[in-house]
Design a protein around this motif. Structure first.
Motif, PDB file in Angstrom:
ATOM      1  N   PRO A 123       0.826  -1.217   0.000  1.00  0.00           N
ATOM      2  CA  PRO A 123       0.000   0.000   0.000  1.00  0.00           C
ATOM      3  C   PRO A 123       0.862   1.269   0.000  1.00  0.00           C
ATOM      4  O   PRO A 123       1.948   1.302   0.565  1.00  0.00           O
ATOM      5  N   GLN A 124       0.357   2.311  -0.635  1.00  0.00           N
ATOM      6  CA  GLN A 124       1.098   3.563  -0.787  1.00  0.00           C
ATOM      7  C   GLN A 124       1.526   4.145   0.556  1.00  0.00           C
ATOM      8  O   GLN A 124       2.609   4.709   0.674  1.00  0.00           O
ATOM      9  N   GLU A 125       0.716   3.996   1.586  1.00  0.00           N
ATOM     10  CA  GLU A 125       1.077   4.567   2.879  1.00  0.00           C
ATOM     11  C   GLU A 125       2.286   3.896   3.524  1.00  0.00           C
ATOM     12  O   GLU A 125       2.867   4.405   4.470  1.00  0.00           O
ATOM     13  N   ARG A 126       2.702   2.737   3.006  1.00  0.00           N
ATOM     14  CA  ARG A 126       3.911   2.059   3.498  1.00  0.00           C
ATOM     15  C   ARG A 126       5.156   2.493   2.738  1.00  0.00           C
ATOM     16  O   ARG A 126       6.243   2.021   3.026  1.00  0.00           O
ATOM     17  N   LEU A 127       5.009   3.391   1.768  1.00  0.00           N
ATOM     18  CA  LEU A 127       6.146   3.841   0.974  1.00  0.00           C
ATOM     19  C   LEU A 127       6.632   5.203   1.455  1.00  0.00           C
ATOM     20  O   LEU A 127       5.836   6.096   1.732  1.00  0.00           O
ATOM     21  N   ASP A 128       7.954   5.350   1.523  1.00  0.00           N
ATOM     22  CA  ASP A 128       8.578   6.634   1.805  1.00  0.00           C
ATOM     23  C   ASP A 128       8.720   7.341   0.464  1.00  0.00           C
ATOM     24  O   ASP A 128       9.754   7.272  -0.195  1.00  0.00           O
ATOM     25  N   LEU A 129       7.657   8.000   0.041  1.00  0.00           N
ATOM     26  CA  LEU A 129       7.609   8.601  -1.298  1.00  0.00           C
ATOM     27  C   LEU A 129       8.689   9.654  -1.500  1.00  0.00           C
ATOM     28  O   LEU A 129       9.207   9.806  -2.604  1.00  0.00           O
ATOM     29  N   GLU A 130       9.062  10.378  -0.449  1.00  0.00           N
ATOM     30  CA  GLU A 130      10.107  11.395  -0.570  1.00  0.00           C
ATOM     31  C   GLU A 130      11.414  10.765  -1.034  1.00  0.00           C
ATOM     32  O   GLU A 130      12.109  11.300  -1.893  1.00  0.00           O
ATOM     33  N   SER A 131      11.762   9.589  -0.494  1.00  0.00           N
ATOM     34  CA  SER A 131      13.015   8.941  -0.900  1.00  0.00           C
ATOM     35  C   SER A 131      12.962   8.499  -2.360  1.00  0.00           C
ATOM     36  O   SER A 131      13.976   8.532  -3.058  1.00  0.00           O
ATOM     37  N   TRP A 132      11.790   8.112  -2.838  1.00  0.00           N
ATOM     38  CA  TRP A 132      11.651   7.705  -4.236  1.00  0.00           C
ATOM     39  C   TRP A 132      11.803   8.916  -5.162  1.00  0.00           C
ATOM     40  O   TRP A 132      12.378   8.807  -6.247  1.00  0.00           O
ATOM     41  N   ILE A 133      11.318  10.068  -4.731  1.00  0.00           N
ATOM     42  CA  ILE A 133      11.470  11.294  -5.517  1.00  0.00           C
ATOM     43  C   ILE A 133      12.943  11.689  -5.583  1.00  0.00           C
ATOM     44  O   ILE A 133      13.468  12.014  -6.658  1.00  0.00           O
ATOM     45  N   VAL A 134      13.631  11.654  -4.435  1.00  0.00           N
ATOM     46  CA  VAL A 134      15.059  11.981  -4.392  1.00  0.00           C
ATOM     47  C   VAL A 134      15.829  11.015  -5.292  1.00  0.00           C
ATOM     48  O   VAL A 134      16.700  11.423  -6.070  1.00  0.00           O
ATOM     49  N   ALA A 135      15.509   9.733  -5.207  1.00  0.00           N
ATOM     50  CA  ALA A 135      16.201   8.724  -6.017  1.00  0.00           C
ATOM     51  C   ALA A 135      15.990   8.975  -7.510  1.00  0.00           C
ATOM     52  O   ALA A 135      16.936   8.879  -8.308  1.00  0.00           O
ATOM     53  N   ALA A 136      14.775   9.316  -7.897  1.00  0.00           N
ATOM     54  CA  ALA A 136      14.496   9.589  -9.317  1.00  0.00           C
ATOM     55  C   ALA A 136      15.300  10.788  -9.808  1.00  0.00           C
ATOM     56  O   ALA A 136      15.849  10.765 -10.915  1.00  0.00           O
ATOM     57  N   ASN A 137      15.409  11.819  -8.976  1.00  0.00           N
ATOM     58  CA  ASN A 137      16.181  12.996  -9.362  1.00  0.00           C
ATOM     59  C   ASN A 137      17.666  12.675  -9.497  1.00  0.00           C
ATOM     60  O   ASN A 137      18.330  13.149 -10.419  1.00  0.00           O
ATOM     61  N   ILE A 138      18.209  11.859  -8.586  1.00  0.00           N
ATOM     62  CA  ILE A 138      19.615  11.453  -8.677  1.00  0.00           C
ATOM     63  C   ILE A 138      19.840  10.635  -9.941  1.00  0.00           C
ATOM     64  O   ILE A 138      20.813  10.827 -10.663  1.00  0.00           O
ATOM     65  N   ALA A 139      18.938   9.704 -10.217  1.00  0.00           N
ATOM     66  CA  ALA A 139      19.070   8.845 -11.394  1.00  0.00           C
ATOM     67  C   ALA A 139      19.058   9.652 -12.685  1.00  0.00           C
ATOM     68  O   ALA A 139      19.726   9.284 -13.653  1.00  0.00           O
ATOM     69  N   GLU A 140      18.336  10.763 -12.715  1.00  0.00           N
ATOM     70  CA  GLU A 140      18.212  11.565 -13.932  1.00  0.00           C
ATOM     71  C   GLU A 140      19.305  12.618 -14.093  1.00  0.00           C
ATOM     72  O   GLU A 140      19.344  13.302 -15.109  1.00  0.00           O
ATOM     73  N   GLU A 141      20.218  12.735 -13.123  1.00  0.00           N
ATOM     74  CA  GLU A 141      21.307  13.709 -13.245  1.00  0.00           C
ATOM     75  C   GLU A 141      22.220  13.354 -14.406  1.00  0.00           C
ATOM     76  O   GLU A 141      22.417  12.182 -14.723  1.00  0.00           O
ATOM     77  N   SER A 142      22.801  14.364 -15.016  1.00  0.00           N
ATOM     78  CA  SER A 142      23.808  14.141 -16.060  1.00  0.00           C
ATOM     79  C   SER A 142      25.165  13.979 -15.397  1.00  0.00           C
ATOM     80  O   SER A 142      25.499  14.710 -14.468  1.00  0.00           O
ATOM     81  N   VAL A 143      25.932  13.001 -15.869  1.00  0.00           N
ATOM     82  CA  VAL A 143      27.293  12.792 -15.365  1.00  0.00           C
ATOM     83  C   VAL A 143      28.256  12.864 -16.543  1.00  0.00           C
ATOM     84  O   VAL A 143      27.926  12.463 -17.663  1.00  0.00           O
ATOM     85  N   GLY A 144      29.442  13.372 -16.271  1.00  0.00           N
ATOM     86  CA  GLY A 144      30.448  13.494 -17.314  1.00  0.00           C
ATOM     87  C   GLY A 144      31.090  12.166 -17.643  1.00  0.00           C
ATOM     88  O   GLY A 144      31.239  11.302 -16.782  1.00  0.00           O
ATOM     89  N   LEU A 145      31.465  12.002 -18.893  1.00  0.00           N
ATOM     90  CA  LEU A 145      32.160  10.807 -19.352  1.00  0.00           C
ATOM     91  C   LEU A 145      33.637  11.133 -19.527  1.00  0.00           C
ATOM     92  O   LEU A 145      33.985  12.254 -19.913  1.00  0.00           O
ATOM     93  N   ALA A 146      34.497  10.168 -19.250  1.00  0.00           N
ATOM     94  CA  ALA A 146      35.942  10.386 -19.335  1.00  0.00           C
ATOM     95  C   ALA A 146      36.363  10.869 -20.723  1.00  0.00           C
ATOM     96  O   ALA A 146      37.257  11.702 -20.858  1.00  0.00           O
ATOM     97  N   GLY A 147      35.729  10.394 -21.763  1.00  0.00           N
ATOM     98  CA  GLY A 147      36.080  10.780 -23.128  1.00  0.00           C
ATOM     99  C   GLY A 147      35.376  12.032 -23.608  1.00  0.00           C
ATOM    100  O   GLY A 147      35.463  12.393 -24.772  1.00  0.00           O
ATOM    101  N   GLY A 148      34.648  12.680 -22.716  1.00  0.00           N
ATOM    102  CA  GLY A 148      33.889  13.870 -23.085  1.00  0.00           C
ATOM    103  C   GLY A 148      32.417  13.563 -23.216  1.00  0.00           C
ATOM    104  O   GLY A 148      32.008  12.420 -23.402  1.00  0.00           O
ATOM    105  N   GLY A 149      31.620  14.561 -23.098  1.00  0.00           N
ATOM    106  CA  GLY A 149      30.172  14.399 -23.181  1.00  0.00           C
ATOM    107  C   GLY A 149      29.583  13.980 -21.849  1.00  0.00           C
ATOM    108  O   GLY A 149      30.283  13.863 -20.843  1.00  0.00           O
ATOM    109  N   THR A 150      28.290  13.758 -21.850  1.00  0.00           N
ATOM    110  CA  THR A 150      27.578  13.340 -20.642  1.00  0.00           C
ATOM    111  C   THR A 150      26.565  12.268 -20.989  1.00  0.00           C
ATOM    112  O   THR A 150      26.245  12.047 -22.157  1.00  0.00           O
ATOM    113  N   GLU A 151      26.072  11.613 -19.954  1.00  0.00           N
ATOM    114  CA  GLU A 151      24.939  10.713 -20.092  1.00  0.00           C
ATOM    115  C   GLU A 151      24.153  10.741 -18.790  1.00  0.00           C
ATOM    116  O   GLU A 151      24.662  11.205 -17.769  1.00  0.00           O
TER     117      GLU A 151
END
Length: 173
Positions: free
Chosen positions: A9-37
């Motif tokens: 059930p939704q009330e058993r989920l820490d929704l704030e942590s899922w939002i933070v996790a989604a934002n971290i997952a969507e961050e751009s990171v630099g690649l050693a050879g240039g560019g980002t992903e």
């Protein structure tokens, strides 16, 4: 009512942590050879016949994530390379009473090389599993110890290599 997955059930989920996790997952990171992903991006197909825990484990492996349970609420923590900054600096004055420190793994169990496969989406591989460049850190005793980490939900060799390196660093830390 329709229940999918584990039917939590939704009330058993820490929704704030899922939002933070989604934002971290969507961050751009630099690649050693240039560019980002995008830090963590993958894909896979699951069916109703698949065991929910197997599907969850596959999804968690693709974003270096851990499930948390704080106060009965299920959350998620996305791991990032946070070992560069010291979170706390303890001295003997901070210790109350006798203690002993034991590392997570004995030296003879500590890998210093990780290799494995990811799913390549290139036109030459056509979504087949291929090797990502292995990651190696200096061995403390000069003996190479290898661990295999396969990523069946990751479609980028850089992404797979980044998680493998982070795992090695955490094990040696």
């Amino acid at each position: 009512k329709l229940a999918v997955g584990k039917g939590i059930p939704q009330e058993r989920l820490d929704l704030e942590s899922w939002i933070v996790a989604a934002n971290i997952a969507e961050e751009s990171v630099g690649l050693a050879g240039g560019g980002t992903e995008t830090r963590y991006l993958g894909g896979f197909v699951a069916s109703e016949d698949d065991q929910p825990q197997a599907v969850l484990d596959a999804a968690l492996s693709g974003c270096a994530a851990l499930l948390t349970d704080a106060g009965g609420k299920i959350g998620i923590k996305i791991l990032t390379n946070d070992l560069a900054s010291i979170a706390a600096d303890f001295t003997a004055d901070d210790v109350v009473g006798p203690f002993s420190w034991e590392p997570g793994l004995a030296l003879d169990q500590l890998p210093n090389t990780i290799r494995g496969q990811y799913v390549s989406k290139t036109t030459t591989a056509l979504y087949k599993e291929v090797d990502y460049p292995q990651v190696t850190l200096a061995s403390l005793d000069g003996i190479e110890r290898t661990r295999t980490m396969d990523f069946p939900v990751i479609e980028s060799g850089f992404h797979a290599q980044r998680i493998a390196k982070m795992e090695l660093q955490r094990l040696q830390y």
